[in-house]
Design a protein around this motif. Structure first.
Motif, PDB file in Angstrom:
ATOM      1  N   VAL A 121       0.965  -9.397  -1.222  1.00 33.45           N
ATOM      2  CA  VAL A 121       1.184  -8.872   0.123  1.00 33.45           C
ATOM      3  C   VAL A 121       0.387  -9.724   1.093  1.00 33.45           C
ATOM      4  O   VAL A 121      -0.827  -9.901   0.924  1.00 33.45           O
ATOM      5  CB  VAL A 121       0.742  -7.398   0.218  1.00 33.45           C
ATOM      6  N   ILE A 174       7.197   0.324  -5.876  1.00 34.48           N
ATOM      7  CA  ILE A 174       6.059  -0.293  -5.185  1.00 34.48           C
ATOM      8  C   ILE A 174       5.997   0.313  -3.790  1.00 34.48           C
ATOM      9  O   ILE A 174       6.955   0.197  -3.015  1.00 34.48           O
ATOM     10  CB  ILE A 174       6.226  -1.821  -5.097  1.00 34.48           C
ATOM     11  N   VAL A 232      -1.747  -0.285  -2.016  1.00 37.41           N
ATOM     12  CA  VAL A 232      -0.541  -0.634  -2.758  1.00 37.41           C
ATOM     13  C   VAL A 232      -0.497   0.244  -4.016  1.00 37.41           C
ATOM     14  O   VAL A 232      -1.372   0.159  -4.868  1.00 37.41           O
ATOM     15  CB  VAL A 232      -0.532  -2.121  -3.151  1.00 37.41           C
ATOM     16  N   LEU A 284       3.730   0.714  -0.189  1.00 31.06           N
ATOM     17  CA  LEU A 284       2.648   0.191   0.655  1.00 31.06           C
ATOM     18  C   LEU A 284       2.343   1.217   1.737  1.00 31.06           C
ATOM     19  O   LEU A 284       3.234   1.605   2.513  1.00 31.06           O
ATOM     20  CB  LEU A 284       3.050  -1.135   1.306  1.00 31.06           C
ATOM     21  N   VAL A 344       6.031  -9.530   1.806  1.00 37.93           N
ATOM     22  CA  VAL A 344       5.824  -9.079   0.428  1.00 37.93           C
ATOM     23  C   VAL A 344       6.613  -9.983  -0.501  1.00 37.93           C
ATOM     24  O   VAL A 344       7.797 -10.259  -0.262  1.00 37.93           O
ATOM     25  CB  VAL A 344       6.263  -7.612   0.256  1.00 37.93           C
ATOM     26  N   ARG A 365       1.724   1.418  -7.321  1.00 43.98           N
ATOM     27  CA  ARG A 365       2.840   1.019  -8.199  1.00 43.98           C
ATOM     28  C   ARG A 365       2.999   2.079  -9.279  1.00 43.98           C
ATOM     29  O   ARG A 365       2.040   2.388  -9.997  1.00 43.98           O
ATOM     30  CB  ARG A 365       2.576  -0.349  -8.830  1.00 43.98           C
ATOM     31  N   PRO A 412      -3.231  -7.516  -4.541  1.00 44.21           N
ATOM     32  CA  PRO A 412      -4.061  -6.332  -4.314  1.00 44.21           C
ATOM     33  C   PRO A 412      -5.248  -6.310  -5.275  1.00 44.21           C
ATOM     34  O   PRO A 412      -5.171  -6.781  -6.412  1.00 44.21           O
ATOM     35  CB  PRO A 412      -3.105  -5.161  -4.592  1.00 44.21           C
TER      36      PRO A 412
END
Length: 639
Positions: free
Chosen positions: A41, A91, A79, A93, A105, A81, A46
């Protein structure tokens, strides 16, 4: 971190990113359909802050980023997941920034389409070249093809780099999401058997003074549901795969043992497992007629590999007999009876005039545990034959009686410490004196009518000595039962059969010791496994190192262990139901309770069990008194 919903798997480290190293990736039916899934990102990966399993088939990873210049040390992007064994990854954000953000991204994808065996042996090739496909990428080779599609579709897809790109405008406090779907060409969506309304396992629950019992039973049941597999030719029949990631196929002995330990959750899994294995039974004339085929299995440093087919063949009639006690309908039992009779005929034919069953045949050693399996099969098989009006029961009981007499003489080794059972007798009659956890099968005699256990191969004095040995520091590691005594030659705390703690055998020991009246030793093993379970997030592996427990230590994982594993998850069910000592006899309309009088975990309640085809709930007080709270109409409490 292994997400399981067979035939799907998703294997990750706690960092969240799939890098393509080791076992990482999404799998379908033993093939890795995606090995790399790396998120960036605003040009940065991350920072991983948390990873945890949210269910047997799903894991959640949380990472943070700081993208606002001069914004101080606090992250402003979270973030999240969520990775699922069915081949999906969500995913998300979340922005905590005070102004709108433009967030580029990127997701880098790749795969080698390698099968699990090649990955385990380190013989995989490089990643395959990708092509742009639909709203994602696709890879193909001679073995098959897989693809990843994205929702929303990416703004850009670069096949040569394996990249999908988006440019998101995120308002203050806003959220954006990308869902990736990984598919194997020609395969439909993963439909986990355990998540279906027709799952054969009841979703039992535990409550009590010790909060760990709730987590252990919930995790064990969830793992069992995740390992359920349908017989492709007979989709109404389900069985348990042995474990993930290494043994996602049918292992007959493990499937039968796990189904037997989960009888408190109902008889449907036992019936499906028995029907599936009956179709594999050898019926052609010859010395193997009646056997359930199974592979060889390592037996440690002192014995040659054993035949799991022998164990499966002996377990088949035992599971059928005990499933009938738990409430398997008579019609289903009658349909399976011919296969059980063939197993028992194989036993009597193979033994011939001798007292012992060698394994593997011919010319192998007579193993201690094989005699225990054979003796139990003979007695429970005779009980089954009598109940169904079939001949042969008297002959099986007479052979079992002779076996008891000779076993107590030939398999007991006297020594200054009080003696011990031999691990085996060699073909020339020499006893092998090694103290092994396989001796616990001598305590597992099986359930007869009226809540009674069948007689065992050891006499009372020998049983007391075995209980003392199992409770001693050379066998009890503090985390469970070692596979081989710590003072024996060849002891290795990581040895599959020569020192590692095998959860299945420890659970059999706890149940056997409790049934024989040696609750102190059984309770110590139970508490050890329960503590070890906490170190593994209550998802017990099939085995872990047998190193001695000490202050501030934790059990060491075994690098080759399956986790989840069918026998380990089923052992969680057996360990907790042993506390209540539920012994049903559905044909007689009774259930007997033999709780552990010492109540080693305090008060415990078990709800959602199944006896005689109906919900069954029981509570054991801190005084060790058991009370039935829910049961089938007409079911009487036995004496």
């Amino acid at each position: 971190m292994i997400c399981v919903a067979l035939p799907g798997l998703a294997i990750s480290t706690d960092q969240g990113q799939l890098t393509g190293h080791g076992l990482e990736g999404f799998y379908r039916a033993g093939r890795r359909i995606l090995s790399r899934c790396q998120v960036r990102v605003a040009g940065h990966e991350p920072l991983a802050v948390q990873a945890r399993m949210t269910s047997a088939d799903r894991a959640r990873f949380v990472g943070t980023l700081r993208v606002t210049p001069h914004g101080g040390p606090d992250p402003d992007i979270v973030v999240e997941r969520t990775r699922s064994a069915d081949g999906t990854e969500l995913i998300t954000l979340h922005s905590a920034a005070a102004r709108p953000l433009r967030l580029p991204v990127e997701v880098a994808l790749g795969t080698d389409l390698a099968d699990l065996g090649a990955i385990a042996s380190g013989t995989v090739g490089p990643e395959l070249a990708a092509t742009v496909h639909d709203s994602g990428l696709r890879w193909s080779c001679a073995a098959g093809a897989s693809s990843v599609t994205a929702d929303p579709p990416p703004a850009d897809a670069i096949a040569s780099a394996g990249l999908l790109r988006w440019d998101f405008e995120v308002p203050p406090g806003g959220t954006v999401r990308v869902e990736l779907r990984v598919r194997l060409d020609g395969a439909g969506p993963v439909r986990a058997v355990g998540r279906a309304a027709t799952s054969p396992l009841a979703t039992a629950q535990a409550t009590g003074d010790d909060p760990r019992v709730r987590a252990l039973l919930a995790t064990s049941v969830a793992d069992l549901q995740a390992l359920l597999v349908r017989d492709p030719a007979h989709p109404a029949d389900t069985h348990l795969a042995a474990g993930a990631p290494w043994r996602c196929g049918l292992a007959p002995a493990d499937a039968l043992a796990a189904a037997r330990m989960t009888l408190p959750l109902g008889t449907r899994l036992a019936a499906g497992t028995l029907r599936t294995l009956a179709r594999t039974q050898i019926t052609a004339p010859g010395p193997r007629c009646g056997m359930i085929p199974g592979p060889r299995r390592d037996a440690g440093a002192h014995l040659p590999p054993g035949c799991t087919g022998t164990e499966a063949t002996l377990l088949f009639p035992v599971l059928l007999a005990e499933a009938r006690r738990w409430g398997l309908p008579d019609q289903e039992a009658e349909e399976l009876l011919p296969a059980a009779e063939r197993c028992l005929t194989w036993l009597r034919t193979t033994v011939g005039e001798g007292p012992y069953l060698s394994d593997p045949q011919p010319g192998g050693p007579a193993r201690c545990e094989t005699q225990a399996h054979a003796h139990r099969a003979a007695l429970l098989g005779a009980d089954l034959l009598d109940a169904c009006g079939r001949p042969g029961g008297d002959g099986l009981r007479e052979w079992a009686r002779k076996l008891r007499a000779t076993f107590r003489r030939d398999f007991w080794i006297d020594d200054p410490g009080g003696g011990r059972p031999a691990a085996a007798r060699t073909p020339d009659g020499r006893p092998l004196p090694h103290l092994c956890a396989t001796a616990v099968h001598l305590l597992d005699t099986g359930l007869l009518g009226g809540g009674a256990h069948a007689p065992g191969l050891l006499d009372r004095v020998q049983t007391e000595q075995l209980a003392r040995l199992l409770g001693s520091p050379v066998m009890d590691s503090g985390w469970g039962l070692r596979g081989l005594g710590a003072k024996e030659i060849g002891y290795n705390p990581f040895g599959h059969r020569s020192g590692a703690v095998r959860v299945h055998e420890t659970a059999i020991a706890v149940a056997g010791l409790a049934a024989a009246g040696y609750e102190k030793e059984g309770a110590a093993l139970l508490r050890g496994v329960l503590t070890a379970a906490g170190a593994f997030g209550h998802r017990l592996p099939e085995m872990y190192a047998g190193e001695r427990r000490g202050d501030g230590t934790a059990p060491l994982p075994h690098p080759a262990a399956c986790r989840p594993a069918a026998t380990a998850a089923a052992a969680g069910v057996l360990l907790l139901t042993t506390l209540a000592g539920v012994r049903p006899d559905a044909p007689a309309g009774t259930v007997t309770l033999r709780p552990l009088r010492g109540a080693p975990l305090g008060e415990i309640g078990l709800t959602g069990l199944r006896v005689a085809g109906a919900p069954f709930s029981v509570r054991v007080s801190r005084l060790g008194l058991a009370m039935v709270e829910e049961a089938a109409d007409g079911l009487q409490l036995g004496v």
